[in-house]
Design a protein around this motif. Structure first.
Motif, short mmCIF file in Angstrom:
data_model
loop_
_atom_site.label_atom_id
_atom_site.label_comp_id
_atom_site.label_asym_id
_atom_site.label_seq_id
_atom_site.Cartn_x
_atom_site.Cartn_y
_atom_site.Cartn_z
N SER A 39 89.27 -55.44 38.87
CA SER A 39 88.88 -54.25 38.16
C SER A 39 87.78 -54.41 37.12
CB SER A 39 89.99 -53.68 37.61
OG SER A 39 90.64 -54.38 36.59
N PRO A 42 83.94 -52.94 38.16
CA PRO A 42 83.68 -51.63 37.99
C PRO A 42 83.86 -51.01 36.49
CG PRO A 42 85.45 -52.09 39.62
CD PRO A 42 84.98 -53.14 39.15
N ARG A 43 84.67 -51.63 35.84
CA ARG A 43 85.11 -51.34 34.38
C ARG A 43 83.71 -51.65 33.67
NH1 ARG A 43 88.01 -49.43 31.08
NH2 ARG A 43 88.80 -50.49 28.89
N ALA A 48 84.40 -47.36 34.77
CA ALA A 48 85.60 -46.91 35.43
C ALA A 48 86.85 -47.27 34.45
CB ALA A 48 86.06 -47.62 36.63
N LEU A 54 93.70 -45.16 33.65
CA LEU A 54 93.55 -44.09 34.80
C LEU A 54 95.10 -43.72 34.91
CD1 LEU A 54 92.45 -43.47 37.82
CD2 LEU A 54 93.54 -45.58 38.63
N SER A 122 91.01 -41.36 44.12
CA SER A 122 89.88 -41.22 44.79
C SER A 122 89.11 -40.12 44.14
CB SER A 122 89.97 -41.05 46.48
OG SER A 122 88.82 -40.79 47.00
N TYR A 124 89.20 -38.87 41.17
CA TYR A 124 88.69 -39.21 40.00
C TYR A 124 87.48 -40.26 39.92
CZ TYR A 124 89.05 -40.75 34.96
OH TYR A 124 88.72 -41.27 33.77
N ILE A 125 87.82 -41.29 40.80
CA ILE A 125 86.77 -42.23 40.57
C ILE A 125 85.50 -41.75 41.44
CG2 ILE A 125 85.97 -44.52 41.75
CD1 ILE A 125 88.09 -44.88 39.67
N LYS A 126 85.43 -41.01 42.22
CA LYS A 126 84.37 -40.41 42.82
C LYS A 126 83.58 -39.43 41.81
CE LYS A 126 85.54 -39.78 47.73
NZ LYS A 126 86.06 -38.75 48.82
N THR A 129 81.57 -42.09 39.51
CA THR A 129 80.64 -42.26 40.48
C THR A 129 79.42 -41.37 40.43
OG1 THR A 129 82.23 -43.94 41.50
CG2 THR A 129 79.84 -43.46 42.40
#
Length: 142
Positions: A39, A42-43, A48, A54, A122, A124-126, A129
């Motif tokens: 992690s 991406p963090r 992220a 999260l 998913s 939230y991550i999108k 991004t």
């Protein structure tokens, strides 16, 4: 202090050794290795969230998670345990008042009960991004 030539030489040697190791794995096991990215990547580069960030966000998104995140952190300690509980809450929510928040295909009998939680992770991550992409393209296209 290492000079640039020595650093480049060390890096070249590292790349060569790593490539050899991967080739040996492919030859020995007859399959591609799976490279795990923790992690931290991406963090650091995408902003992220940490696991706690999260889970704190997801606690606010599901009305059936009815206590502040701190309660779950005190009670369960492990983010994995908290995630398991939240997955149950998200499934229950999806099959009741939250049904409109999930695609119809998620209500088939062969869908995992944890899929509702994963879907929201998913999403939230999108959203993160997309925000990064928009920021990057705005800076480079102007």
């Amino acid at each position: 202090m290492m000079d640039a030539v020595s650093t480049q030489s060390n890096y070249s040697r590292y790349r060569e050794e790593t490539s050899e190791d991967i080739s040996k794995i492919i030859e020995e096991f007859g399959c591609q290795p799976i490279l795990f990215i923790g992690s931290g990547l991406p963090r650091r580069y995408l902003g992220a969230p940490s696991w706690d960030e999260l889970l704190r966000y997801l606690a606010k998104e599901c009305p059936l998670v009815d206590k502040d995140y701190g309660y779950y952190k005190q009670t369960f300690k492990s983010p994995l345990e908290i995630g398991e509980l939240f997955a149950e809450k998200y499934q229950e929510w999806a099959w009741s008042s939250g049904k409109d928040n999930f695609p119809d295909v998620m209500f088939e009998h062969d869908i995992s009960n944890k899929s509702y939680f994963k879907f929201k992770v998913s999403e939230y991550i999108k959203s993160i991004t997309l925000s990064i992409d928009q920021l990057f393209f705005r800076k480079t296209s102007g």
